[in-house]
Design a protein around this motif. Structure first.
Motif, mmCIF file in Angstrom:
data_model
loop_
_atom_site.group_PDB
_atom_site.id
_atom_site.type_symbol
_atom_site.label_atom_id
_atom_site.label_comp_id
_atom_site.label_asym_id
_atom_site.label_seq_id
_atom_site.Cartn_x
_atom_site.Cartn_y
_atom_site.Cartn_z
ATOM 1 N N VAL A 156 33.379 32.909 131.454
ATOM 2 C CA VAL A 156 31.968 32.629 131.706
ATOM 3 C C VAL A 156 31.156 33.784 131.150
ATOM 4 C CG1 VAL A 156 30.189 32.238 133.453
ATOM 5 C CG2 VAL A 156 32.489 31.271 133.755
ATOM 6 N N ALA A 157 30.276 33.482 130.190
ATOM 7 C CA ALA A 157 29.379 34.483 129.619
ATOM 8 C C ALA A 157 28.022 34.264 130.266
ATOM 9 C CB ALA A 157 29.291 34.327 128.100
ATOM 10 N N LEU A 190 37.471 34.548 133.853
ATOM 11 C CA LEU A 190 37.008 35.836 133.348
ATOM 12 C C LEU A 190 35.485 35.799 133.322
ATOM 13 C CD1 LEU A 190 39.259 35.955 130.135
ATOM 14 C CD2 LEU A 190 39.738 37.133 132.279
ATOM 15 N N PHE A 191 34.834 36.910 133.636
ATOM 16 C CA PHE A 191 33.377 36.946 133.614
ATOM 17 C C PHE A 191 32.907 38.068 132.705
ATOM 18 C CE2 PHE A 191 29.028 37.170 134.794
ATOM 19 C CZ PHE A 191 28.696 35.944 135.357
ATOM 20 N N LEU A 212 35.123 28.503 127.109
ATOM 21 C CA LEU A 212 33.956 29.368 127.224
ATOM 22 C C LEU A 212 32.806 28.571 127.828
ATOM 23 C CD1 LEU A 212 32.233 31.938 126.570
ATOM 24 C CD2 LEU A 212 31.797 30.884 124.323
ATOM 25 N N HIS A 213 32.247 29.059 128.941
ATOM 26 C CA HIS A 213 31.094 28.400 129.553
ATOM 27 C C HIS A 213 29.910 29.356 129.581
ATOM 28 C CE1 HIS A 213 28.754 25.737 132.085
ATOM 29 N NE2 HIS A 213 28.504 26.748 132.899
ATOM 30 N N THR A 260 34.201 24.702 124.598
ATOM 31 C CA THR A 260 32.942 25.315 124.987
ATOM 32 C C THR A 260 32.080 24.361 125.804
ATOM 33 O OG1 THR A 260 31.921 24.596 122.904
ATOM 34 C CG2 THR A 260 32.870 26.819 122.960
ATOM 35 N N SER A 261 31.249 24.939 126.669
ATOM 36 C CA SER A 261 30.279 24.155 127.432
ATOM 37 C C SER A 261 29.033 24.988 127.679
ATOM 38 C CB SER A 261 30.869 23.672 128.760
ATOM 39 O OG SER A 261 31.318 24.754 129.556
ATOM 40 N N LEU A 262 27.914 24.295 127.910
ATOM 41 C CA LEU A 262 26.635 24.957 128.146
ATOM 42 C C LEU A 262 25.828 24.172 129.163
ATOM 43 C CD1 LEU A 262 24.346 27.012 127.352
ATOM 44 C CD2 LEU A 262 23.651 25.355 125.620
ATOM 45 N N ASP A 263 25.341 24.878 130.175
ATOM 46 C CA ASP A 263 24.335 24.355 131.095
ATOM 47 C C ASP A 263 23.045 25.085 130.751
ATOM 48 O OD1 ASP A 263 22.564 23.905 133.220
ATOM 49 O OD2 ASP A 263 24.175 23.752 134.689
#
Length: 308
Positions: free
Chosen positions: A6-7, A57-58, A133-134, A162-165
């Motif tokens: 998570v980025a 992981l953050f 990767l979120h 990959t994902s994006l909110d």
């Protein structure tokens, strides 16, 4: 299964509940309850996935202050790897005040270090440790915006999904840049308001069609009306919201993301993945704050076993 990276943004939440009206300048309102808790869309999603049993992981930036200590300790306490969290003594950790009712909430956020994460902070070595990767809060993570396309492309090269909110745009400009990133995303997770604003469509159903590109799985969260996506036949697939005795809706959409991604990464059907998202989102509203009553996998299975 490799962990989720998570980025994201790091901040604490101060949640005031039972807020029946919003205050105006020069006036005061009383609320029924208060809770301090881990905040930010990214932290809530990360902690939701960890609760479900995913490795997480953050990567983010926090100030070298007491709020930063609180947030990093909360992540570690949830079993999340924080070695990629950078502490910066020149910045203050972000903080959100949430005025919450059972049906919705209003937020006031001090960004602080939220804007400091850069794409170059996330190395290929870090990406290679992850399977997914979120990214949350695109509009708040201003330092990440310009390099996000390159980061998503690097993730793809590393074999990372990959994902994006996107989250809400406080400036309400929305813009077209995010839409240009969609082909680099495996999953796009806006809510109904965000989906319509970003796409220019009048309804969430029309927004699904506008976002369709043959690559990206768009899932639109519609609050009490459930969630929708396009099925493999091109028709709208909808699941209802899970009915619970809601106390506070803070972070429900982020817990939905956690449930959906948990199921989707395990190749559950689209309908089941949506149901996992709806269950996690609904169960998270039983207590005050985004993480206080997040579900574990057994909670979800029990709930879904009794739900059509």
């Amino acid at each position: 299964m490799k962990p989720v990276l998570v980025a994201g943004e790091i901040n604490a939440d101060l949640v005031f509940t039972g807020c029946n009206e919003l205050p105006a300048f020069g006036r005061e309102v009383l609320v029924e309850g208060f809770r301090q808790g881990p905040g930010s869309s990214s932290m809530i999603c990360a902690m939701g996935m960890a609760k479900l049993g995913d490795g997480v992981l953050f990567a983010g930036v926090a100030g070298q202050d007491s709020w930063g200590d609180y947030c990093v300790d909360a992540l570690r306490g949830a079993g999340i790897d924080t070695h990629a969290v950078r502490r910066d003594a020149t910045l203050r950790t972000g903080l959100t005040v949430a005025l919450s009712a059972a049906h919705d909430r209003a937020l006031v956020t001090y960004p602080g270090a939220i804007t400091a994460l850069r794409a170059e902070d996330i190395s290929d070595d870090l990406l290679s440790q992850a399977g997914h990767l979120h990214v949350s809060s695109y509009y708040l993570q201003q330092g990440l915006q310009s390099g996000l396309g390159a980061l998503l492309a690097r993730a793809r090269v590393c074999g990372v999904t990959t994902s994006l909110d996107p989250g809400f745009d406080p400036a309400q400009q929305w813009g077209s840049v995010l839409r240009e990133l969609l082909p680099l995303l495996d999953v796009f997770l806006p809510n109904a308001l965000e989906a319509c604003a970003i796409s220019g469509a009048a309804t969430p159903q029309q927004a699904l069609q506008a976002f369709a590109n043959g690559v990206t799985r768009t899932v639109i969260k519609c609050g009490a009306e459930g969630a929708i996506t396009l099925g493999d036949d091109g028709d709208v697939l909808a699941v209802p919201a899970i009915r619970v005795d809601a106390v506070d809706s803070t972070g429900a959409g982020d817990s939905f993301d956690a449930g959906f991604l948990h199921a989707w990464r395990r190749s559950l059907s689209l309908r089941e993945s949506l149901r996992w998202g709806a269950a996690c989102g609904g169960l998270s509203t039983r207590g005050v704050g985004g993480t206080a009553t997040q579900a574990d996998a057994s909670d979800v299975r029990r709930l879904l076993a009794g739900t059509p």
